[in-house]
Design a protein around this motif. Structure first.
Motif, PDB file in Angstrom:
ATOM      1  N   PHE A 126      -4.018  -1.752  -7.971  1.00  0.00           N
ATOM      2  CA  PHE A 126      -5.431  -1.428  -7.857  1.00  0.00           C
ATOM      3  C   PHE A 126      -5.568  -0.230  -6.942  1.00  0.00           C
ATOM      4  O   PHE A 126      -4.693   0.068  -6.134  1.00  0.00           O
ATOM      5  CB  PHE A 126      -6.289  -2.614  -7.403  1.00  0.00           C
ATOM      6  N   GLN A 127      -6.677   0.478  -7.132  1.00  0.00           N
ATOM      7  CA  GLN A 127      -6.941   1.664  -6.338  1.00  0.00           C
ATOM      8  C   GLN A 127      -8.368   1.594  -5.819  1.00  0.00           C
ATOM      9  O   GLN A 127      -9.308   1.336  -6.588  1.00  0.00           O
ATOM     10  CB  GLN A 127      -6.737   2.911  -7.181  1.00  0.00           C
ATOM     11  N   LEU A 128      -8.511   1.783  -4.529  1.00  0.00           N
ATOM     12  CA  LEU A 128      -9.806   1.753  -3.870  1.00  0.00           C
ATOM     13  C   LEU A 128     -10.195   3.164  -3.453  1.00  0.00           C
ATOM     14  O   LEU A 128      -9.417   3.854  -2.796  1.00  0.00           O
ATOM     15  CB  LEU A 128      -9.750   0.842  -2.641  1.00  0.00           C
ATOM     16  N   THR A 158      -8.085 -10.196  -3.970  1.00  0.00           N
ATOM     17  CA  THR A 158      -7.427  -9.454  -2.893  1.00  0.00           C
ATOM     18  C   THR A 158      -7.970  -8.033  -2.827  1.00  0.00           C
ATOM     19  O   THR A 158      -8.258  -7.512  -1.745  1.00  0.00           O
ATOM     20  CB  THR A 158      -5.899  -9.458  -3.119  1.00  0.00           C
ATOM     21  N   ALA A 159      -8.151  -7.389  -3.983  1.00  0.00           N
ATOM     22  CA  ALA A 159      -8.694  -6.029  -4.033  1.00  0.00           C
ATOM     23  C   ALA A 159     -10.115  -5.997  -3.475  1.00  0.00           C
ATOM     24  O   ALA A 159     -10.481  -5.082  -2.726  1.00  0.00           O
ATOM     25  CB  ALA A 159      -8.670  -5.511  -5.471  1.00  0.00           C
ATOM     26  N   LEU A 215      -5.151 -11.064  -7.674  1.00  0.00           N
ATOM     27  CA  LEU A 215      -5.125  -9.634  -7.361  1.00  0.00           C
ATOM     28  C   LEU A 215      -6.544  -9.086  -7.229  1.00  0.00           C
ATOM     29  O   LEU A 215      -6.819  -8.293  -6.330  1.00  0.00           O
ATOM     30  CB  LEU A 215      -4.338  -8.863  -8.426  1.00  0.00           C
ATOM     31  N   LEU A 216      -7.459  -9.514  -8.089  1.00  0.00           N
ATOM     32  CA  LEU A 216      -8.830  -9.018  -8.014  1.00  0.00           C
ATOM     33  C   LEU A 216      -9.516  -9.480  -6.731  1.00  0.00           C
ATOM     34  O   LEU A 216     -10.169  -8.682  -6.046  1.00  0.00           O
ATOM     35  CB  LEU A 216      -9.630  -9.441  -9.245  1.00  0.00           C
ATOM     36  N   LYS A 270       0.859  -1.179   0.000  1.00  0.00           N
ATOM     37  CA  LYS A 270       0.000   0.000   0.000  1.00  0.00           C
ATOM     38  C   LYS A 270       0.897   1.232   0.000  1.00  0.00           C
ATOM     39  O   LYS A 270       1.783   1.365   0.850  1.00  0.00           O
ATOM     40  CB  LYS A 270      -0.911   0.011   1.228  1.00  0.00           C
ATOM     41  N   PHE A 301      -7.820  -1.044 -11.730  1.00  0.00           N
ATOM     42  CA  PHE A 301      -7.343  -2.397 -11.482  1.00  0.00           C
ATOM     43  C   PHE A 301      -6.685  -2.889 -12.760  1.00  0.00           C
ATOM     44  O   PHE A 301      -7.241  -2.727 -13.848  1.00  0.00           O
ATOM     45  CB  PHE A 301      -8.502  -3.344 -11.136  1.00  0.00           C
ATOM     46  N   GLY A 330     -11.348  -3.951  -0.268  1.00  0.00           N
ATOM     47  CA  GLY A 330     -12.441  -2.989  -0.365  1.00  0.00           C
ATOM     48  C   GLY A 330     -13.498  -3.212   0.699  1.00  0.00           C
ATOM     49  O   GLY A 330     -13.955  -2.267   1.357  1.00  0.00           O
ATOM     50  N   LEU A 340     -13.822   0.295  -6.806  1.00  0.00           N
ATOM     51  CA  LEU A 340     -12.565  -0.226  -7.332  1.00  0.00           C
ATOM     52  C   LEU A 340     -12.270   0.635  -8.549  1.00  0.00           C
ATOM     53  O   LEU A 340     -12.694   0.356  -9.662  1.00  0.00           O
ATOM     54  CB  LEU A 340     -12.699  -1.710  -7.687  1.00  0.00           C
ATOM     55  N   TYR A 364      -2.617   0.408  -4.135  1.00  0.00           N
ATOM     56  CA  TYR A 364      -1.865  -0.810  -3.834  1.00  0.00           C
ATOM     57  C   TYR A 364      -1.103  -1.233  -5.081  1.00  0.00           C
ATOM     58  O   TYR A 364      -1.672  -1.287  -6.173  1.00  0.00           O
ATOM     59  CB  TYR A 364      -2.802  -1.952  -3.434  1.00  0.00           C
TER      60      TYR A 364
END
Length: 183
Positions: A96-98, A129-130, A126-127, A39, A111, A134, A108, A84
Motif C-alpha cells: 500500500f502507498q500513503l 493496517t494501512a 492489510l487494509l 516501509k 492498495f 494513514g 490511500l 509499505y
C-alpha cells in the motif's frame, strides 16, 4: 458484459473518504505463514513499478506504467509518499502507498495483494493496517481512497466495510489489455 483485449470498455470510479479515525483497533498479525510489513526508504522506481504491475495487472492499472519515468520517480521519491510492502515467505505479497502531500489529508493511493495470496485472509488485515498508518500521519483529518469497477469485485464493499464513505463517482473508459467481464 464481456470485453476483449484492445476494446474500449467503460468503468466507474468511486471516490471515498473517512473523516474520523476508525474505532476498530489495529489488527494483530495474521495467522499462518509469517508476514512482515516493511516501509521502503527511498525506493527505486523499478521496485514501485514491480509492485504496481504485480498487483494491478489483473485490474488494468496502467497509469503509472504509461507515465514518463521522471514523473514516476518524482512521485515515488517524494518524502510525503510512503510505500509499505507486505512480505510473506520472503517475497512481496502486496503493498500500500500513503500520500500525505495535501495538508490534513492522507490518500490511500494504492492498495492490493498479489494474485497468489488473494483469498487467504490478508486483505482485511492489510487494509486495516494501512488505515491506521494513514491516520497516524501528522495532522490527518481526512483519509481518501478511490476504486473502480475494474478493480477486485469486492474492493468497494471492503472500503465501505472499513469505514470509507463514497462522496463522488465518475465514468471513464479504457482500452483493455486483456479480455474481461465488466458489470
Amino acid at each position: 458484459m464481456r470485453y476483449e483485449a484492445g476494446q474500449e470498455a467503460p468503468y466507474t470510479v468511486t471516490f471515498l473518504e473517512m473523516t474520523e479515525r476508525p474505532d476498530y483497533p489495529r489488527p494483530p498479525a495474521p495467522v499462518g505463514a509469517p508476514v512482515a510489513l516493511m516501509k521502503a526508504e527511498n525506493p527505486p522506481v523499478r521496485y514501485f513499478l514491480d509492485l504496481y504491475r504485480g498487483v494491478g495487472e489483473a485490474y488494468e492499472w496502467m497509469d503509472r506504467v504509461e507515465q514518463r519515468r521522471e514523473e514516476v520517480a518524482e512521485y515515488v521519491g517524494d518524502p510525503n509518499v510512503h510505500l509499505y510492502t507486505l512480505m510473506r515467505d520472503g517475497w512481496p505479497a502486496g503493498f500500500f502507498q500513503l500520500d500525505f502531500r495535501e495538508a490534513g489529508v492522507c490518500d490511500l493511493a494504492y492498495f492490493g495483494l498479489m494474485p497468489e495470496v488473494v483469498g487467504q485472509g490478508l486483505g482485511g488485515w492489510l487494509l486495516k493496517t494501512a488505515i491506521h498508518a494513514g491516520w497516524d500521519g501528522p495532522g490527518v483529518a481526512r483519509m481518501t481512497v478511490n476504486t473502480c469497477t475494474l478493480d477486485h469485485p469486492r474492493a468497494l464493499q471492503m472500503y465501505q466495510k472499513m469505514g470509507f464513505v463514497p462522496y463522488d463517482q465518475r465514468e471513464a473508459t479504457r482500452i483493455l489489455s486483456a479480455p474481461r467481464d465488466i458489470p
